[in-house]
Design an enzyme around this catalytic site. Sequence first.
Site, PDB file in Angstrom:
ATOM      1  N   VAL A  31      31.339 -54.418 -62.495  1.00 50.37           N
ATOM      2  CA  VAL A  31      29.923 -54.213 -62.177  1.00 50.37           C
ATOM      3  C   VAL A  31      29.062 -55.112 -63.076  1.00 50.37           C
ATOM      4  O   VAL A  31      28.138 -55.786 -62.599  1.00 50.37           O
ATOM      5  CB  VAL A  31      29.531 -52.715 -62.324  1.00 50.37           C
ATOM      6  N   PRO A  51      33.661 -54.521 -75.793  1.00 50.09           N
ATOM      7  CA  PRO A  51      34.933 -54.880 -76.437  1.00 50.09           C
ATOM      8  C   PRO A  51      35.721 -55.845 -75.548  1.00 50.09           C
ATOM      9  O   PRO A  51      35.759 -55.674 -74.320  1.00 50.09           O
ATOM     10  CB  PRO A  51      35.664 -53.531 -76.552  1.00 50.09           C
ATOM     11  N   GLY A  54      38.020 -55.032 -72.588  1.00 48.72           N
ATOM     12  CA  GLY A  54      37.460 -54.471 -71.338  1.00 48.72           C
ATOM     13  C   GLY A  54      36.806 -55.520 -70.445  1.00 48.72           C
ATOM     14  O   GLY A  54      36.242 -55.184 -69.404  1.00 48.72           O
ATOM     15  N   ASP A 116      25.777 -46.190 -62.941  1.00 49.51           N
ATOM     16  CA  ASP A 116      26.224 -45.080 -62.096  1.00 49.51           C
ATOM     17  C   ASP A 116      25.411 -43.801 -62.256  1.00 49.51           C
ATOM     18  O   ASP A 116      25.844 -42.743 -61.831  1.00 49.51           O
ATOM     19  CB  ASP A 116      27.724 -44.794 -62.317  1.00 49.51           C
TER      20      ASP A 116
END
Length: 275
Positions: A31, A51, A54, A116
């Site tokens: 996203v 990080p 990720g 979200d």
Amino acid sequence: MTAESSNPGGSLLLAWQLKNKHVLIIGGGEVASGRIESVLIANARITIICPSQGLHSITKRFINGSHPITYHDRVFDGAEDLDDVDMVLTAIDDVAQSRIIYSLCRDLKIPVNVADIPDSCDFYFGSQIRDGPLQIMISTNGQSPKLANIIKKKIQKSLPNRAGEAIRKVGDLRSKLKDRAPGVGGEVSKRRMKWMVDVCTSWEMDDLALLNEETIKRLLDDGWETNSVPPPDDVVGRRNRTFDAAPTSIHVFPCMVAFIAGAACAGVLLFSRHR
Ligand SMILES: C[C@@]1(CC(=O)O)C2=NC(=C\c3[nH]c(c(CCC(=O)O)c3CC(=O)O)Cc3[nH]c(c(CC(=O)O)c3CCC(=O)O)/C=C3\N/C(=C\2)[C@@H](CCC(=O)O)[C@]3(C)CC(=O)O)/[C@H]1CCC(=O)O
Ligand SMILES: NC(=O)c1ccc[n+]([C@@H]2O[C@H](COP(=O)([O-])OP(=O)(O)OC[C@H]3O[C@@H](n4cnc5c(N)ncnc54)[C@H](O)[C@@H]3O)[C@@H](O)[C@H]2O)c1
């Protein structure tokens, strides 16, 4: 539109100018990679906090490319990360942390989108169509992002050919016109606006897309100076105009054969009836 016919419960659609503004993106997954693309197109400066383990491959490519991006390999650290930030976009898989970031941004009055959590968003993203300077955003106001995506594909199919190119050329024409007839407001503005409306409504988009520096000058000399809009043939030339649209011999030949065969059949039919 009357006050009665307006549709409450929507949102304000704007084309937000981010040039040289500082956007903080928290998170680096799929996203976030979409957010980075949208914000880069708007010429913003970006800081990404996430990080490194990720990071999505597209986010990595943006970070390693030659974009105005500062990257921090860590998690969000609190209010000090919001210093000198004009907009915050979070796309992290940690709802509690997202809510904390949202309330920090609220306190500092920094506009924020939390991927979200719709009720923690000052603004939503939408499904986007881009063709050069043309941008179309479809929003369902949080009701159905997937339907926004499906509607986008339908709109894409119905757009005129070369709309983006035509818009770019009209942009050039408008700025040359403003150089030639400068001034803001008053009679000159009125005349400029009327002439631009006349050009845009009387020329096809394909013809506008053919304009170049030389033909823009010709259009201004022959059109603006005489308060008229010359036909595209007289400005961009018939040869140029028909170049794209003209049917090729591959198309013409079967049509001619079909026409001759049809005429011959009709002739035979008529002749046999007479007898
Ligand atoms: C348009 C687009 C732009 C973009 O993100 O760039 C976008 N979402 C896209 C796709 C998408 N998102 C989701 C699905 C799965 C299918 C589904 O749920 O429908 C799909 C489809 C897919 O993956 O194919 C899941 C989802 N989305 C939100 C929530 C939270 C919630 O609803 O509570 C959940 C989890 C729901 C759950 O947990 O069940 C919330 C938001 N998503 C928005 C935008 C904003 C409202 C836009 C609008 O009103 O139209 C808003 C409010 C906030 C924001 O993000 O700004 C992009 C399409 C781009 C394109 O393809 O063109
Ligand atoms: N709005 C939408 O359209 C939409 C669509 C799909 C998913 N989502 C939601 O958006 C969120 C992000 O989706 P994704 O697919 O990119 O997720 P992802 O798991 O791929 O990425 C999340 C990233 O956030 C990082 N992160 C977590 N906590 C952090 C912190 N405190 N500081 C900095 N970075 C942190 C993680 O390292 C990871 O890289 C998810 O919660 C998902 O449910 C929203």
